[in-house]
Design a protein around this motif. Structure first.
Motif, PDB file in Angstrom:
ATOM      1  N   MET A  72      -2.734  -0.874  -7.525  1.00 28.23           N
ATOM      2  CA  MET A  72      -2.715   0.000  -8.767  1.00 28.23           C
ATOM      3  C   MET A  72      -2.057  -0.019  -8.489  1.00 28.23           C
ATOM      4  O   MET A  72      -0.504   0.521  -9.869  1.00 28.23           O
ATOM      5  N   ALA A  73      -0.672  -0.413  -8.102  1.00 29.26           N
ATOM      6  CA  ALA A  73       0.715  -0.469  -7.359  1.00 29.26           C
ATOM      7  C   ALA A  73       1.365  -1.497  -8.759  1.00 29.26           C
ATOM      8  O   ALA A  73       0.917  -2.422  -8.631  1.00 29.26           O
ATOM      9  N   LEU A  74       2.791  -1.081  -9.235  1.00 25.49           N
ATOM     10  CA  LEU A  74       3.182  -2.516 -10.388  1.00 25.49           C
ATOM     11  C   LEU A  74       4.231  -2.825  -9.046  1.00 25.49           C
ATOM     12  O   LEU A  74       4.500  -2.063  -8.646  1.00 25.49           O
ATOM     13  N   ALA A  75       5.035  -3.577  -9.641  1.00 20.85           N
ATOM     14  CA  ALA A  75       5.354  -5.279  -8.826  1.00 20.85           C
ATOM     15  C   ALA A  75       5.594  -5.410  -7.135  1.00 20.85           C
ATOM     16  O   ALA A  75       6.236  -4.690  -6.840  1.00 20.85           O
ATOM     17  N   VAL A  76       4.247  -5.387  -7.141  1.00 26.97           N
ATOM     18  CA  VAL A  76       3.691  -5.633  -5.977  1.00 26.97           C
ATOM     19  C   VAL A  76       4.063  -7.148  -5.265  1.00 26.97           C
ATOM     20  O   VAL A  76       3.909  -8.156  -5.864  1.00 26.97           O
TER      21      VAL A  76
END
Lengths: 102, 342
Positions: A72-76
């Protein structure tokens, strides 16, 4: 032990790590803008860091809960970790992390 | 437009602080309306950690976030608060008679002598991917929720994420879209296994494209998306046709319009006094994680104390001509009647 943290402007700072504290706590204690909305419960992914210079492989692999939250994180990136799940110890002396974008 | 709602107290935020405030206000016969951008009570407790155990609630050796909220809802039931879910407090103005008028993002108006800001760290809003210029497409080509499925018929749809929302909409939109591309940062998903299996079948049948990739750039004009540049972990970039982009990365917390309410915010927190928990604006109170004062701890238990003192002060504003009778629930038949236990 020392932690080398690069902020979102690319500035690296050296932080004196405290055994048993999480890297998220150390980053916040040093005044870096890590949201850590859930307070370290591995429930929000707002403490994401990139683990640099080969340190990623030296860490205990993420538990399922952390892998789920990184979804659910961005820019992983492949070297993404949640800093609330990384506990300071002598083995991590010199670890380099970069704050993920907000 | 409908008539403004008039009440004693409007509480912004239906997390544990806001919910317990209903109880303390209710004991003093003050009626409350609560506004929350989420569609259910509980705030961070139910949104971030419903299943996680909490160990520092006095009298409850262990309780999950959801259980605590369920119990608070039971505790405040006798006071029948009115909830306005799915709405955000958007504006606050002082009326000539000294009361406050709060407007929600849907245009609803609530008038009360007392406003209690129990907004935690702010409003839960969808996470916006860090793609330059994405704002220009929001609402037209970039959507954080699907309201009308039909609007994606015949479109080249790009979906990002690995949770249930991303997978469910991949499965639902694939049959009606012209093309459907799903991207995720890894070849693994937190979504329900059967959804993942169905998605993989669609990929095998050539009906869905799946890539381990992220969006690097969006291309189009006047808010209408035409294409997206994707990049894999090997940094290789390529472009695909995309008329609609649906990023599903869950929610994050943003302070939101409260910042513009003129209540003396300091580093996104409301300074209050510790006798009344009132802000620099008379009649506007704050409790819970959103406030600051010397020694403040961001603990649920602190917000309960704050709510109790706030309610005493709010009473004097709402009932200026009445004397506050301080009573205990253990001994007061009057309070017990309000609670429906005698």
């Amino acid at each position: 032990m020392k932690i080398y943290a690069t902020d979102r402007d690319g500035k690296e700072i050296e932080i004196e790590g405290r055994e048993g504290w999480t890297i998220m706590e150390m980053l916040r204690d040093a005044g870096l803008p890590v949201a850590a909305e859930c307070g370290g419960a591995c429930a929000c992914a707002t403490c994401q860091v990139y683990v640099e210079d080969g340190w990623y492989e030296k860490l205990t692999p993420p538990a399922d809960m952390e892998v789920d939250m990184l979804d659910m994180a961005l820019a992983v990136e492949p070297n993404s970790r949640l800093s609330c799940q990384l506990v300071c110890s002598e083995e991590l002396d010199g670890i380099k992390v970069t704050l993920a974008p907000e | 437009m409908s008539e403004p709602i008039q009440t004693d107290v409007v509480i912004i935020g239906a997390g544990p602080a806001g919910l317990f405030a209903v109880f303390e206000l209710g004991l003093l016969d003050l009626k409350a309306h609560l506004i929350d951008i989420l569609d259910r009570p509980g705030g961070q407790c139910t949104e971030l950690y419903p299943e996680k155990p909490i160990y520092d609630i006095p009298g409850l050796p262990v309780v999950t976030g959801q259980e605590l909220v369920d119990r608070l809802m039971e505790q405040i039931k006798p006071f029948a608060p009115t909830f306005h879910f799915g709405e955000q407090a958007a504006g606050l103005t002082k009326l000539p008679d000294g009361r406050w008028k709060l407007t929600t993002d849907s245009g609803k108006e609530l008038i009360a002598p007392v406003i209690v800001v129990a907004a935690g760290a702010g409003s839960f809003v969808p996470k916006r991917p860090p793609i330059p210029g994405i704002e220009a497409y929001e609402g037209t080509s970039v959507h954080y929720a699907v309201r009308k499925m039909d609007s994606f018929a015949g479109k080249n749809v790009l979906i990002a994420g690995g949770g249930d929302s991303a997978l469910d909409w991949t499965l639902n939109l694939a049959p009606i879209a012209k093309s459907l591309t799903l991207i995720h940062h890894r070849d693994g998903f937190r979504a329900q296994a059967h959804s993942v299996n169905q998605m993989r079948e669609l990929v095998a049948a050539g009906k869905v494209n799946f890539h381990v990739a992220s969006v690097k750039a969006l291309h189009g004009q006047n808010g209408q998306l035409a294409a997206a540049t994707l990049a894999g972990h090997d940094k290789k970039e390529w472009q695909i046709d995309a008329d609609a982009f649906l990023p599903f990365f869950g929610l994050t917390i943003k302070l939101g319009p409260i910042a513009e309410f003129g209540i003396g915010l300091h580093e996104n927190l409301i300074p209050v006094d510790t006798a009344k928990f009132e802000s620099e604006q008379p009649g506007i109170f704050g409790i819970g994680d959103i406030i600051t004062y010397p020694g403040k701890l961001k603990l649920i238990l602190s917000s309960f104390h704050e709510a109790a003192l706030m309610a005493q002060a709010a009473f004097h504003i709402c009932r200026p001509n009445e004397k506050l009778r301080f009573q205990y629930t253990t001994s007061s038949s009057n309070l017990q009647k309000k609670l429906g236990v005698s």
